[in-house]
Design an enzyme around this catalytic site. Structure first.
Site, PDB file in Angstrom:
ATOM      1  N   GLY A   1       4.844 -10.301   4.028  1.00  0.00           N
ATOM      2  CA  GLY A   1       5.557 -10.226   5.301  1.00  0.00           C
ATOM      3  C   GLY A   1       4.864 -11.027   6.393  1.00  0.00           C
TER       4      GLY A   1
ATOM      5  N   HIS B   1       9.191  -3.372   3.384  1.00  0.00           N
ATOM      6  CA  HIS B   1       8.793  -3.619   1.990  1.00  0.00           C
ATOM      7  C   HIS B   1      10.029  -3.953   1.143  1.00  0.00           C
ATOM      8  CE1 HIS B   1       5.589  -0.598   3.253  1.00  0.00           C
ATOM      9  NE2 HIS B   1       4.857  -1.634   2.893  1.00  0.00           N
TER      10      HIS B   1
ATOM     11  N   MET C   1       0.841  -1.202   0.000  1.00  0.00           N
ATOM     12  CA  MET C   1       0.000   0.000   0.000  1.00  0.00           C
ATOM     13  C   MET C   1       0.879   1.256   0.000  1.00  0.00           C
ATOM     14  SD  MET C   1      -3.419  -0.931   2.065  1.00  0.00           S
ATOM     15  CE  MET C   1      -2.823  -0.649   3.707  1.00  0.00           C
ATOM     16  N   GLY C   2       2.159   1.105  -0.307  1.00  0.00           N
ATOM     17  CA  GLY C   2       3.029   2.271  -0.440  1.00  0.00           C
ATOM     18  C   GLY C   2       3.577   2.777   0.875  1.00  0.00           C
TER      19      GLY C   2
HETATM   20  P1  AMP Z   1       1.507  -2.905   3.443  1.00  0.00           P
HETATM   21  O1  AMP Z   1       2.047  -1.861   2.532  1.00  0.00           O
HETATM   22  O2  AMP Z   1       1.479  -2.498   4.870  1.00  0.00           O
HETATM   23  O3  AMP Z   1       0.196  -3.480   2.947  1.00  0.00           O
HETATM   24  O4  AMP Z   1       2.540  -4.115   3.403  1.00  0.00           O
HETATM   25  C1  AMP Z   1       2.904  -4.733   2.196  1.00  0.00           C
HETATM   26  C2  AMP Z   1       3.678  -5.987   2.489  1.00  0.00           C
HETATM   27  O5  AMP Z   1       4.839  -5.671   3.243  1.00  0.00           O
HETATM   28  C3  AMP Z   1       2.866  -6.994   3.332  1.00  0.00           C
HETATM   29  O6  AMP Z   1       3.132  -8.300   2.858  1.00  0.00           O
HETATM   30  C4  AMP Z   1       3.432  -6.786   4.709  1.00  0.00           C
HETATM   31  O7  AMP Z   1       3.315  -7.923   5.551  1.00  0.00           O
HETATM   32  C5  AMP Z   1       4.880  -6.483   4.399  1.00  0.00           C
HETATM   33  N1  AMP Z   1       5.517  -5.760   5.509  1.00  0.00           N
HETATM   34  C6  AMP Z   1       5.070  -4.642   6.115  1.00  0.00           C
HETATM   35  N2  AMP Z   1       5.869  -4.294   7.146  1.00  0.00           N
HETATM   36  C7  AMP Z   1       6.843  -5.243   7.199  1.00  0.00           C
HETATM   37  C8  AMP Z   1       7.973  -5.469   8.047  1.00  0.00           C
HETATM   38  N3  AMP Z   1       8.272  -4.655   9.056  1.00  0.00           N
HETATM   39  N4  AMP Z   1       8.743  -6.549   7.808  1.00  0.00           N
HETATM   40  C9  AMP Z   1       8.451  -7.407   6.778  1.00  0.00           C
HETATM   41  N5  AMP Z   1       7.407  -7.240   5.944  1.00  0.00           N
HETATM   42  C10 AMP Z   1       6.614  -6.180   6.148  1.00  0.00           C
END
Ligand code: AMP
Length: 278
Positions: A149, A34, A27-28
């Site tokens: 993640g 990420h 989601m940026g």
């Molecule tokens: P989001 O942008 O929050 O939807 O996250 C996108 C992807 O990045 C998802 O698969 C999350 O689980 C992963 N992600 C977000 N934060 C972390 C982190 N601290 N460590 C590893 N993966 C992450």
């Protein structure tokens, strides 16, 4: 790197791909968490696609959809430097019709923890992930991997189940949680925290550290571990502290190699989640 904003452009760009494709949906407001997913995808595939889409259907009424951090220019730079081939940034109108067929999260895994706290969130999340997986796989890469993640452990479990239940031809690759030096799990929502709140937020990772210490001392009783964790979680508003197995069933005794310890808490108005796989 090519940045594409429409589905037609995306399909045209992926039609030239040869070999395997690694996909990282986000989601940026990209951070090192990420980036670790993107780096792994880069290492393991011939081509890498990243999507940035703040998906409206996974936000509940009154949640932070409008306030969610948007940093498109910086994100594009980060992707380019990380060797991404295609950055896909669609609009909501492109991704949805008015009267859509919906996906409902499964009863047990979908309606505990985050599913209770954010009813409907997982339905919207699964819906967009299904759409994105189908779009990236549209031109039939020789191998297709999607990177998620462990930070969003329940999300990862549900996506894995969806891929299995709907026979989607993709390998889901779980990636370790990336933390700041002081232990705070990286999250786009950390941007909402004031300095003082950020200090309080550290109690989430500290409570998980406390749990690790207990397990290392051979304390496997989950109610004792939860009680001890709550003693550390004093400066935040705890939503849940729970130990489950990898099937997401609550457990009474820690099973080494098959346990996830999950915590969710509010710090001010910001809701944070963290977890530990042991
Ligand atoms: P989001 O942008 O929050 O939807 O996250 C996108 C992807 O990045 C998802 O698969 C999350 O689980 C992963 N992600 C977000 N934060 C972390 C982190 N601290 N460590 C590893 N993966 C992450």
């Amino acid at each position: 790197m090519i940045t594409v904003n429409t589905i037609d452009e995306l399909l045209k760009a992926t039609s030239t791909f040869k070999g395997s494709v690694g996909f990282v949906p986000t989601m940026g407001a990209l951070h090192e968490g990420h980036l670790s997913l993107i780096r792994q995808a880069r290492k393991e595939n011939d081509s890498v696609v990243v999507s940035i889409f703040v998906n409206p259907t996974q936000f509940l009424e009154g949640e932070d959809l409008d306030a969610y951090p948007r940093k498109e220019e910086a994100d594009a730079k980060i992707c380019e430097l990380a060797g991404v081939d295609i950055l896909f940034m669609p609009t909501a109108q492109m991704m949805y019709e008015k009267d859509e067929l919906s996906i409902i999260a499964p009863a047990i895994r979908g309606f505990i923890l985050e599913g209770t706290k954010r009813p409907g969130h997982f339905d919207g999340m699964l819906q967009i992930v299904m759409k994105l997986l189908n779009l990236i796989a549209y031109n039939k890469p020789s191998a297709f991997r999607a990177y998620f993640g462990k930070k969003d452990a329940q999300q990862l479990a549900l996506i894995t189940q969806m891929v299995k239940n709907y026979f989607i031809n993709v390998q889901i690759v779980p990636c370790d949680i990336v933390r700041d030096k002081d232990g705070l799990a990286l999250s786009s929502r950390n941007l909402y925290l004031s300095k003082e709140e950020r200090v309080r937020a550290l109690s989430l990772s500290r409570s998980l550290k406390r749990a690790t210490e207990l397990v290392m001392q051979k304390e496997f009783d989950t109610s004792t571990i939860i009680t001890e964790m709550k003693k550390v979680l004093t400066e935040v508003e705890v939503e849940y502290v729970v130990l489950v197995n990898r099937e997401f069933k609550p457990i009474e005794q820690v099973e080494l190699g098959n346990t996830i310890i999950l915590v969710a808490a509010k710090v001010g108005t910001t809701r944070l989640i963290d977890n530990l796989w042991i």
